[in-house]
Design an enzyme around this catalytic site. Structure first.
Site, PDB file in Angstrom:
ATOM      1  N   SER A  37      66.564   8.463 -30.564  1.00  0.00           N
ATOM      2  CA  SER A  37      65.407   9.248 -30.140  1.00  0.00           C
ATOM      3  C   SER A  37      65.510  10.726 -30.498  1.00  0.00           C
ATOM      4  O   SER A  37      64.503  11.423 -30.529  1.00  0.00           O
ATOM      5  CB  SER A  37      65.209   9.113 -28.629  1.00  0.00           C
ATOM      6  N   ASP A 327      62.554  16.811 -21.796  1.00  0.00           N
ATOM      7  CA  ASP A 327      62.566  15.831 -20.707  1.00  0.00           C
ATOM      8  C   ASP A 327      64.018  15.602 -20.260  1.00  0.00           C
ATOM      9  O   ASP A 327      64.885  16.436 -20.517  1.00  0.00           O
ATOM     10  CB  ASP A 327      61.835  14.538 -21.112  1.00  0.00           C
ATOM     11  N   HIS A 330      66.001  14.884 -23.920  1.00  0.00           N
ATOM     12  CA  HIS A 330      65.721  15.331 -25.284  1.00  0.00           C
ATOM     13  C   HIS A 330      65.402  16.810 -25.387  1.00  0.00           C
ATOM     14  O   HIS A 330      64.729  17.356 -24.516  1.00  0.00           O
ATOM     15  CB  HIS A 330      64.553  14.516 -25.851  1.00  0.00           C
TER      16      HIS A 330
END
Ligand SMILES: *[C@@H]1O[C@H](CO)[C@@H](O)[C@H](O)[C@H]1NC(C)=O
Ligand SMILES: *[C@@H]1O[C@H](CO)[C@@H](O)[C@H](O)[C@H]1NC(C)=O
Ligand SMILES: *[C@@H]1O[C@H](CO)[C@@H](O)[C@H](O)[C@H]1NC(C)=O
Ligand SMILES: *[C@@H]1O[C@H](CO)[C@@H](O)[C@H](O)[C@H]1NC(C)=O
Ligand SMILES: *[C@@H]1O[C@H](CO)[C@@H](O)[C@H](O)[C@H]1NC(C)=O
Ligand SMILES: *[C@@H]1O[C@H](CO)[C@@H](O)[C@H](O)[C@H]1NC(C)=O
Length: 363
Positions: A37, A327, A330
């Site tokens: 991610s 978040d 990340h």
């Protein structure tokens, strides 16, 4: 017309893409992105998974793209900015309908690791990402001809962020207590490195020569783990596993360099660079080091950003630029800018043996 004129020069070639005819410098290097991610720019939008592995809803993307593109950030991810530095157009996610591959493409999938069983069934695992790359090579051969395609594959850069999610699976979380499952850490790291090595060797066999690596960051310091522990301190035990991984990763890369003729690399010490930013956030223009911008609970580290992962309520900070983390896991666009710049033209302190810009320049 202008482009066509440029194409008259023998150092350019004319390419038909889905959108237009473009003129490409013959010597351009493309960027192929693999991993998790930290690098995903929206591949998970196109797979059957859960909202935990997706970021295609507000407030993701709010700062820069003004729409939730699937990037786990308020704006760009590191590979987007690396692409800008390399003067490439914004790369598409591989699963985007009808993507162009001529400047490269992004295969990364949030939640994935080097091991097949990491989030199995919910992500595009690394083996599949490499298989997709083989498809891309076929398309490039059709478009450019065999010789030109081989040359492009050879000049291009393969940029990988792999490992964090494999180690996330070692966490045993019960009632605000976080421990590690009792597994043989060395053996687990060896599996991760072994599977990553296979992926690199396959890319090499397809003709890839120039590899950019990020090692695994201090994962025990994410807002998520801090929140799980209800505790301001980092979870040192999991960061220690990340360090073990990083030692083995360096060894593995050196070994590949000896074994594989023409193998070149740039290794960014993300563990060190992120640790420094988290230790001295204000030095880098961030107000909060330990917390996230979007989420709930302590450090906004509970992964509720966007309000559709089972819990509706979440908090959102006023200015994501104040935060290292957007978040619970990340980096923000601002943090991605900082790291991308460091990866691109930082010195030997964090990039060995050279930075990514230098890797791009190598023939
Ligand atoms: C998506 O996955 C869920 C559960 O994992 C399954 O029930 C559903 O049928 C799948 N949908 C598609 C379109 O494959
Ligand atoms: C977790 O907490 C619940 C209720 O607070 C308790 O019933 C349970 O035994 C706890 N589990 C462990 C493994 O401590
Ligand atoms: C996970 O942690 C809980 C609470 O600390 C413990 O009781 C349990 O045995 C652990 N599970 C494993 C598989 O180690
Ligand atoms: C890859 O990982 C699996 C576990 O998922 C392990 O059994 C296998 O030995 C690993 N492969 C290598 C080459 O290390
Ligand atoms: C918080 O962290 C400290 C130091 O690692 C540890 O001793 C303590 O048990 C932790 N507290 C909780 C609630 O996890
Ligand atoms: C490397 O760059 C850092 C800033 O990222 C700087 O602090 C350091 O002095 C530089 N080291 C050398 C040897 O130039």
């Amino acid at each position: 017309m202008f482009l066509l004129v440029l194409c008259l020069s023998s150092s350019s070639i004319l390419i038909q893409t889905s959108e237009a005819q473009i003129c490409l410098p013959k010597k351009h290097a493309a960027l192929f992105v693999f991993g998790d991610s930290l690098f995903d720019i929206g591949n998970n939008n196109y797979i059957n998974t859960t909202t935990s592995y997706q970021a295609n809803y507000p407030p993701y993307g709010q700062t820069l793209f003004k729409y939730p593109s699937g990037r786990f950030s308020d704006g760009r991810m590191i590979p987007d900015i690396i692409g800008e530095f390399a003067k490439l157009p914004l790369l598409p996610p591989y699963l985007h309908p009808d993507p162009d591959f001529i400047y490269g493409v992004n295969f990364a999938s949030g939640g994935s690791g080097a091991l097949l069983q990491t989030a199995q069934g919910y992500v595009i695992d690394l083996q599949t990402q490499v298989r997709y790359f083989k498809n891309v090579k076929k398309v490039l051969r059709e478009k450019l001809g065999d010789e030109e395609a081989e040359e492009l594959i050879k000049r291009s850069v393969y940029f990988l962020s792999v490992g964090s999610n494999d180690y996330g699976d070692l966490l045993n979380v019960t009632n605000s207590t976080v421990t590690l499952f009792p597994v043989d850490k060395q053996q687990y790291v060896d599996f991760v490195i072994g599977n990553l090595t296979n992926a690199i060797q396959e890319i090499y066999e397809q003709g890839g020569r120039k590899f950019g690596f990020l090692n695994v960051g201090p994962i025990g310091c994410s807002p998520s783990i801090r929140a799980l522990r209800n505790n301001a301190t980092c979870f040192e035990e999991i960061s220690a596993v990340a360090r073990l991984h990083n030692v083995e990763l360096s060894k593995m890369i050196l070994k590949l360099q000896k074994q594989l003729n023409g193998f070149k690399y740039s290794l960014h010490d993300f563990y060190a660079s992120l640790s420094q930013v988290l230790t001295y956030p204000s030095k880098y223009g961030f107000k909060g080091g330990s917390g996230g911008c979007c989420g709930s609970g302590p450090y906004r580290g509970v992964d509720t950003c966007g309000g559709n992962k089972g819990i509706k309520e979440y908090e959102l900070c006023d200015n994501p630029n104040d935060y290292v983390f957007f978040d619970s896991h990340h980096p923000s666009d601002k943090a991605c800018q900082y790291f991308a710049k460091l990866i691109w033209d930082g010195n030997h302190t964090f990039n060995k043996p050279c930075n990514l810009n230098q890797l791009f320049q190598l023939s």
